[in-house]
Design an enzyme around this catalytic site. Structure first.
Site, PDB file in Angstrom:
ATOM      1  N   ASN A  37       0.832  -1.204   0.000  1.00  0.00           N
ATOM      2  CA  ASN A  37       0.000   0.000   0.000  1.00  0.00           C
ATOM      3  C   ASN A  37       0.870   1.260   0.000  1.00  0.00           C
ATOM      4  O   ASN A  37       0.512   2.274   0.609  1.00  0.00           O
ATOM      5  CB  ASN A  37      -0.942  -0.017   1.220  1.00  0.00           C
ATOM      6  CG  ASN A  37      -2.044   0.997   1.097  1.00  0.00           C
ATOM      7  OD1 ASN A  37      -2.422   1.396   0.003  1.00  0.00           O
ATOM      8  ND2 ASN A  37      -2.566   1.451   2.225  1.00  0.00           N
ATOM      9  N   LYS A  87      -5.208  -1.659   6.789  1.00  0.00           N
ATOM     10  CA  LYS A  87      -5.963  -0.676   7.585  1.00  0.00           C
ATOM     11  C   LYS A  87      -7.293  -0.231   6.978  1.00  0.00           C
ATOM     12  O   LYS A  87      -7.911   0.708   7.486  1.00  0.00           O
ATOM     13  CB  LYS A  87      -5.082   0.551   7.842  1.00  0.00           C
ATOM     14  CG  LYS A  87      -4.672   1.262   6.560  1.00  0.00           C
ATOM     15  CD  LYS A  87      -4.038   2.602   6.828  1.00  0.00           C
ATOM     16  CE  LYS A  87      -3.821   3.346   5.528  1.00  0.00           C
ATOM     17  NZ  LYS A  87      -3.274   4.660   5.655  1.00  0.00           N
ATOM     18  N   SER A 127      -4.903   2.377  17.888  1.00  0.00           N
ATOM     19  CA  SER A 127      -5.887   3.340  17.397  1.00  0.00           C
ATOM     20  C   SER A 127      -6.910   3.631  18.479  1.00  0.00           C
ATOM     21  O   SER A 127      -7.241   2.757  19.295  1.00  0.00           O
ATOM     22  CB  SER A 127      -6.586   2.718  16.191  1.00  0.00           C
ATOM     23  OG  SER A 127      -7.751   3.433  15.877  1.00  0.00           O
ATOM     24  N   THR A 129      -9.774   3.666  17.994  1.00  0.00           N
ATOM     25  CA  THR A 129     -10.917   2.806  17.678  1.00  0.00           C
ATOM     26  C   THR A 129     -11.169   1.793  18.809  1.00  0.00           C
ATOM     27  O   THR A 129     -12.293   1.329  18.982  1.00  0.00           O
ATOM     28  CB  THR A 129     -10.698   2.110  16.308  1.00  0.00           C
ATOM     29  OG1 THR A 129     -11.906   1.532  15.880  1.00  0.00           O
ATOM     30  CG2 THR A 129      -9.629   1.052  16.337  1.00  0.00           C
ATOM     31  N   TYR A 152     -10.834  -4.944  11.331  1.00  0.00           N
ATOM     32  CA  TYR A 152      -9.630  -4.097  11.435  1.00  0.00           C
ATOM     33  C   TYR A 152      -9.462  -3.587  12.865  1.00  0.00           C
ATOM     34  O   TYR A 152      -8.397  -3.708  13.474  1.00  0.00           O
ATOM     35  CB  TYR A 152      -9.716  -2.906  10.460  1.00  0.00           C
ATOM     36  CG  TYR A 152      -8.846  -1.755  10.892  1.00  0.00           C
ATOM     37  CD1 TYR A 152      -7.467  -1.795  10.701  1.00  0.00           C
ATOM     38  CD2 TYR A 152      -9.385  -0.649  11.564  1.00  0.00           C
ATOM     39  CE1 TYR A 152      -6.660  -0.756  11.153  1.00  0.00           C
ATOM     40  CE2 TYR A 152      -8.592   0.382  12.014  1.00  0.00           C
ATOM     41  CZ  TYR A 152      -7.231   0.335  11.810  1.00  0.00           C
ATOM     42  OH  TYR A 152      -6.445   1.342  12.275  1.00  0.00           O
ATOM     43  N   LYS A 156      -6.464  -4.344  16.092  1.00  0.00           N
ATOM     44  CA  LYS A 156      -5.721  -3.420  16.970  1.00  0.00           C
ATOM     45  C   LYS A 156      -5.890  -3.837  18.434  1.00  0.00           C
ATOM     46  O   LYS A 156      -4.928  -3.834  19.206  1.00  0.00           O
ATOM     47  CB  LYS A 156      -6.205  -1.983  16.763  1.00  0.00           C
ATOM     48  CG  LYS A 156      -5.866  -1.405  15.407  1.00  0.00           C
ATOM     49  CD  LYS A 156      -4.355  -1.288  15.214  1.00  0.00           C
ATOM     50  CE  LYS A 156      -3.955  -0.889  13.826  1.00  0.00           C
ATOM     51  NZ  LYS A 156      -2.517  -1.051  13.543  1.00  0.00           N
ATOM     52  N   TYR A 180      -3.563   6.198  18.260  1.00  0.00           N
ATOM     53  CA  TYR A 180      -3.708   7.402  17.445  1.00  0.00           C
ATOM     54  C   TYR A 180      -5.166   7.808  17.367  1.00  0.00           C
ATOM     55  O   TYR A 180      -6.037   6.959  17.171  1.00  0.00           O
ATOM     56  CB  TYR A 180      -3.276   7.167  15.989  1.00  0.00           C
ATOM     57  CG  TYR A 180      -1.961   6.486  15.762  1.00  0.00           C
ATOM     58  CD1 TYR A 180      -0.906   6.588  16.657  1.00  0.00           C
ATOM     59  CD2 TYR A 180      -1.778   5.748  14.592  1.00  0.00           C
ATOM     60  CE1 TYR A 180       0.302   5.958  16.398  1.00  0.00           C
ATOM     61  CE2 TYR A 180      -0.580   5.125  14.323  1.00  0.00           C
ATOM     62  CZ  TYR A 180       0.458   5.224  15.234  1.00  0.00           C
ATOM     63  OH  TYR A 180       1.643   4.599  14.955  1.00  0.00           O
ATOM     64  N   VAL A 220     -21.485  14.338   3.666  1.00  0.00           N
ATOM     65  CA  VAL A 220     -21.302  14.470   5.115  1.00  0.00           C
ATOM     66  C   VAL A 220     -22.228  13.450   5.766  1.00  0.00           C
ATOM     67  O   VAL A 220     -23.448  13.498   5.586  1.00  0.00           O
ATOM     68  CB  VAL A 220     -21.641  15.906   5.582  1.00  0.00           C
ATOM     69  CG1 VAL A 220     -21.600  15.992   7.100  1.00  0.00           C
ATOM     70  CG2 VAL A 220     -20.684  16.911   4.951  1.00  0.00           C
ATOM     71  N   PHE A 221     -21.599  12.518   6.513  1.00  0.00           N
ATOM     72  CA  PHE A 221     -22.379  11.401   7.048  1.00  0.00           C
ATOM     73  C   PHE A 221     -23.100  11.787   8.337  1.00  0.00           C
ATOM     74  O   PHE A 221     -22.599  11.550   9.430  1.00  0.00           O
ATOM     75  CB  PHE A 221     -21.470  10.195   7.293  1.00  0.00           C
ATOM     76  CG  PHE A 221     -20.810   9.653   6.049  1.00  0.00           C
ATOM     77  CD1 PHE A 221     -21.523   9.499   4.865  1.00  0.00           C
ATOM     78  CD2 PHE A 221     -19.463   9.283   6.064  1.00  0.00           C
ATOM     79  CE1 PHE A 221     -20.922   8.993   3.726  1.00  0.00           C
ATOM     80  CE2 PHE A 221     -18.854   8.775   4.923  1.00  0.00           C
ATOM     81  CZ  PHE A 221     -19.579   8.636   3.750  1.00  0.00           C
ATOM     82  N   GLY A 300     -21.443   2.189  11.834  1.00  0.00           N
ATOM     83  CA  GLY A 300     -20.230   1.972  12.631  1.00  0.00           C
ATOM     84  C   GLY A 300     -19.597   3.251  13.145  1.00  0.00           C
ATOM     85  O   GLY A 300     -18.672   3.209  13.958  1.00  0.00           O
TER      86      GLY A 300
END
Ligand code: UD1
Length: 340
Positions: A37, A87, A127, A129, A152, A156, A180, A220-221, A300
């Site tokens: 990547n 990722k 992350s 997350t 994903y 982590k 992060y 824009v979600f 999500g």
């Protein structure tokens, strides 16, 4: 003492910025990256910025034999910064085994190969997350971890658990996981930056590609979140600040004394910005209107998160310095180099 650091995934987005900062701090760097990547030209770009070309080897860390051979040839490495991982959140949902195999096996191979070294220091890319939607903000490192929203995200979480267990079993192993928040922006030279493959998923590259006319419009979600302007809040952190957090972590590991041998830190600015804040900052900076429309929430997504940064400030002596406008302007400068 040797100052040689292995950076896995060192030609990727965060990896390349970290290699630049390491070289500028006087470290010797060797990169392993399979280029799945990223592009090998990044190695030359790093040399253009720093005047020093890092070592580079191309292979996948799931290949135990190649990794073990590598460490035998580089047994003077004093620290490993482990970025190499898949990722893409969406792809991880459709190809979970690809993600579990790559991200978990790579980490375990790196940990097992450390036996070739006399110093076992690892900085791991984690992350925010792992927190899901936290109950309290800013979120601090002792907040409970929530079930992951994607394979994903789960890699982590599981990698952090593997590291914790490995540290409990081996007091000579020292690990810092950096959680992060949302990395954005690019190096001021505009020689390195984020190179999303295909249509980007993350907000900042979506904004800059829309601004450059590559994409027609930003979606824009959701504008019905419980936030000031109704759009979701994140803690965007400049990738150069984030890169510097890795130098702080490496230095901390090299100076470690009685500290716990497994530590984790939030790496963010401590400020929350909404999706509309980013759009406004982009419009202010470029003087151009960004075409966007409000659509439904993305599955999500969480409503709001920003980092408590006191631990990283105090123990790593690190804090983010660059503001949102600098994140947007550097991302835009980089985008323009891609278009030309
Ligand atoms: C995503 C990943 C996270 C990863 C992080 C950093 C998901 C669910 N999570 O976080 O695991 O660690 O990137 O790379 O993908 N947005 C729009 N329109 C867009 C794109 C995004 O409105 O076209 C909004 C999102 O709804 C969100 C914010 O922008 O509110 C940031 O999105 P994004 O950049 O994708 O990051 P995260 O979802 O926070």
């Amino acid at each position: 003492m040797s100052k040689k650091i292995l950076v896995t995934g060192g030609t990727g987005y965060i990896g390349s910025h970290t290699v630049v900062e390491l070289i500028q701090e006087g470290f010797e760097v060797v990169i392993i990256d399979d280029l799945s990547n990223s592009q090998v030209e990044v190695v030359d770009r790093i040399a253009d910025i720093t005047g020093v070309k890092p070592g580079f080897e191309q292979f996948n860390l799931c290949d135990e034999g190649l990794l073990s051979d590598f460490f035998q040839r580089h047994n003077d490495i004093v620290g490993v910064i482990h970025f190499a991982a898949f990722k893409a959140v969406g792809e991880s949902v459709t190809k979970p085994l690809k993600y579990y195999r790559n991200n978990l096996v790579s980490l375990m191979n790196v940990l097992e190969s450390l036996d070739h070294l006399s110093l076992k220091n690892v900085v791991f890319s984690s992350s925010c997350t792992v927190y899901g939607q936290p109950d309290n903000l800013p979120v601090t490192e002792n907040a409970p971890l929530k079930p992951a929203e994607s394979p994903y995200g789960n890699t982590k979480k599981v990698c952090e658990e593997i590291l914790l267990d490995a540290c409990s079993a081996d007091i000579d192993l020292n690990v810092i996981s950096l959680r992060y928040f949302n990395p954005v922006g690019a190096h001021e030279s505009a020689l390195i930056g984020e190179l999303p493959k295909g249509k980007p998923n993350n907000l900042m590259p979506f904004i800059t590609q829309t601004g450059a006319g590559i994409l027609p419009e930003l979606s824009v979600f959701g504008d019905d979140y419980d936030t000031e302007d109704g759009t979701a809040i994140r803690d965007y952190v400049h990738v150069v600040d984030l890169a510097k957090a890795h130098i702080a972590a490496v230095k901390h590991l090299l100076n470690i004394s009685s500290d716990n041998n497994y530590q984790h830190y939030n790496i963010g600015t401590g400020n929350g910005y909404s999706v509309l804040d980013l759009i406004k900052s982009f419009e202010r900076h470029t003087g151009q209107k960004l075409p966007y429309k409000i659509v439904g929430r993305r599955a999500g997504d969480i409503e709001k998160i920003y980092a408590g940064t006191a631990l990283a400030n105090e123990r790593l002596n690190w804090s983010a310095k660059l503001e949102l406008d600098e994140m947007v302007s550097s991302a835009w400068k980089w985008q323009k180099t891609l278009k030309n």
